[in-house]
Design a protein around this motif. Structure first.
Motif, short mmCIF file in Angstrom:
data_model
loop_
_atom_site.label_atom_id
_atom_site.label_comp_id
_atom_site.label_asym_id
_atom_site.label_seq_id
_atom_site.Cartn_x
_atom_site.Cartn_y
_atom_site.Cartn_z
N PRO A 189 1.51 -1.92 -0.77
CA PRO A 189 0.53 -1.16 0.02
C PRO A 189 -0.55 -2.08 0.59
O PRO A 189 -0.99 -3.01 -0.06
CB PRO A 189 -0.07 -0.18 -0.99
CG PRO A 189 0.35 -0.63 -2.32
CD PRO A 189 1.44 -1.62 -2.17
N THR B 251 -3.58 2.05 2.64
CA THR B 251 -2.60 1.87 1.55
C THR B 251 -1.16 2.17 1.97
O THR B 251 -0.32 2.48 1.14
CB THR B 251 -2.96 2.69 0.29
OG1 THR B 251 -2.89 4.07 0.60
CG2 THR B 251 -4.33 2.32 -0.22
N ARG B 252 -0.86 2.09 3.24
CA ARG B 252 0.52 2.21 3.70
C ARG B 252 1.14 0.82 3.72
O ARG B 252 0.45 -0.18 3.69
CB ARG B 252 0.56 2.82 5.09
CG ARG B 252 0.05 4.27 5.09
CD ARG B 252 0.26 4.87 6.42
NE ARG B 252 1.68 4.80 6.74
CZ ARG B 252 2.39 5.83 7.13
NH1 ARG B 252 1.83 6.99 7.26
NH2 ARG B 252 3.65 5.71 7.42
N THR B 253 2.44 0.75 3.78
CA THR B 253 3.12 -0.54 3.83
C THR B 253 3.11 -1.07 5.26
O THR B 253 2.92 -0.33 6.22
CB THR B 253 4.57 -0.42 3.33
OG1 THR B 253 5.24 0.54 4.14
CG2 THR B 253 4.60 0.01 1.88
N SER C 51 7.15 0.68 7.34
CA SER C 51 7.51 1.87 6.58
C SER C 51 8.98 2.22 6.78
O SER C 51 9.55 2.02 7.85
CB SER C 51 6.63 3.04 6.98
OG SER C 51 6.84 3.37 8.33
#
Length: 88
Positions: free
Chosen positions: A44, A50-52, A55
């Motif tokens: 993250p 906190t997203r990759t 995705s």
């Protein structure tokens, strides 16, 4: 390009600092592949909520990291089998 490579090198050293090195070249290769996979698809990022960085839709509903790894391996295996079928 040099800055990107240096950043990857520093990050890699920070997370995977080894004390005795790798016994084989294949061990180093596997460690690098796993690190890049984690960094690009599972880790993250705080600057993107906190997203990759990259995705994958199939991973978004999975909460536990071991289950994400298993799903990623399953997706990879399915893609390999698909590509092998195209060659045959």
């Amino acid at each position: 390009m040099k800055q990107m490579i240096e950043r990857l090198n520093r990050t890699f050293k920070y997370h995977y600092r080894t004390t005795t090195g790798y016994m084989t070249l294949e061990g180093g290769d596997m460690n690098l592949v796993l690190f890049v996979t984690y960094y690009n698809f599972l880790r993250p990022e705080s600057h993107v909520n906190t997203r990759t960085l990259n995705s994958i839709e199939e991973l978004e509903s999975i909460q536990l990291m071991p289950n994400k790894w298993l799903k990623l391996l399953e997706l990879s295996q399915n893609k390999i089998l698909e590509l092998q079928a195209q060659i045959s």
